[in-house]
Motif scaffolding. Sequence first.
Motif, PDB file in Angstrom:
ATOM      1  N   LEU A   3      -1.933  -4.716   1.123  1.00  0.00           N
ATOM      2  CA  LEU A   3      -3.343  -4.909   1.454  1.00  0.00           C
ATOM      3  C   LEU A   3      -3.537  -6.090   2.417  1.00  0.00           C
ATOM      4  O   LEU A   3      -2.990  -7.172   2.210  1.00  0.00           O
ATOM      5  N   THR A   6      -9.683  -7.691   1.658  1.00  0.00           N
ATOM      6  CA  THR A   6     -10.674  -7.098   0.755  1.00  0.00           C
ATOM      7  C   THR A   6     -12.002  -7.819   0.944  1.00  0.00           C
ATOM      8  O   THR A   6     -12.044  -9.053   0.991  1.00  0.00           O
ATOM      9  N   LYS A  16     -11.668  -2.265   1.617  1.00  0.00           N
ATOM     10  CA  LYS A  16     -10.268  -2.675   1.637  1.00  0.00           C
ATOM     11  C   LYS A  16      -9.631  -2.210   2.952  1.00  0.00           C
ATOM     12  O   LYS A  16      -9.854  -1.075   3.375  1.00  0.00           O
ATOM     13  N   TRP A  18      -5.992  -2.047   5.305  1.00  0.00           N
ATOM     14  CA  TRP A  18      -4.519  -2.026   5.231  1.00  0.00           C
ATOM     15  C   TRP A  18      -3.952  -2.207   6.633  1.00  0.00           C
ATOM     16  O   TRP A  18      -4.401  -1.554   7.573  1.00  0.00           O
ATOM     17  N   SER A  55      -1.470   5.646   4.601  1.00  0.00           N
ATOM     18  CA  SER A  55      -1.942   4.301   4.240  1.00  0.00           C
ATOM     19  C   SER A  55      -3.298   4.370   3.544  1.00  0.00           C
ATOM     20  O   SER A  55      -3.594   3.557   2.658  1.00  0.00           O
ATOM     21  N   LEU A  59      -4.507   2.807  -0.017  1.00  0.00           N
ATOM     22  CA  LEU A  59      -5.764   2.091  -0.276  1.00  0.00           C
ATOM     23  C   LEU A  59      -6.487   2.695  -1.483  1.00  0.00           C
ATOM     24  O   LEU A  59      -7.058   1.965  -2.302  1.00  0.00           O
ATOM     25  N   GLU A  62      -5.137   1.220  -4.454  1.00  0.00           N
ATOM     26  CA  GLU A  62      -5.632  -0.146  -4.660  1.00  0.00           C
ATOM     27  C   GLU A  62      -6.969  -0.137  -5.400  1.00  0.00           C
ATOM     28  O   GLU A  62      -7.309  -1.077  -6.125  1.00  0.00           O
TER      29      GLU A  62
END
Length: 208
Positions: A3, A6, A16, A18, A55, A59, A62
């Motif tokens: 990450l 944020t 978020k 990346w 990706s 996320l 996450e």
Amino acid sequence: MPLYKTIQPNSQTTVKIWKIEESYTDLMQPLDLKPDSLERVLGMKSELHQRGFLSVRHLLREFGYTDQDLYYDAHGKPHLKDGKHISITHSFTFSGVIISASEVGIDIEMQREKIAIIAKKFVDYEFNYLSETDKDYIQKLTVVWGIKESLYKLFATPGMLFRQHFLVIPFMLKDGETVAWIDYQDRKYKYDTYFLEFEGFTCAYALG
């Protein structure tokens, strides 16, 4: 790299971002993709697009979601099965996801000189305060594009035109926020919009 950033614009909304530095293999390895997602990523001709797609799934992880929690409607707008609102973007080496209790849109763009060539296609009202002689003209054009793209994703209505239906109120780059309007079919909608810059990219997002 995991990450990158944020952001929490309010208690109901999280962004978020990346930075895509991993290989396609490293990104693919830990993921459990739905059959249609796997077919989609394998069918992409560009590895850059494949890595962007993957990706975004990282996320999602996450946020505590998986690829199985995500689906798209007939207009290509993403949705989450739990009813929360989501918007997705990726550009070259960055991707971003915004999730909120209300409607949202997000866009990441690389800052490039060639945006000035197409400015007349997406800018109308904004030329009242944008000037080609400004040293930050390219950055500001990129913000305007990013905000309009975010609004387009949020509203998800075919037939809307950036130049005609979206208005971005004057802003300073240092402020990182402005108000934008959608003027469509005799109705006006007001949105709070935000933007930030990093490593030659601009991220913009709109909150409903």
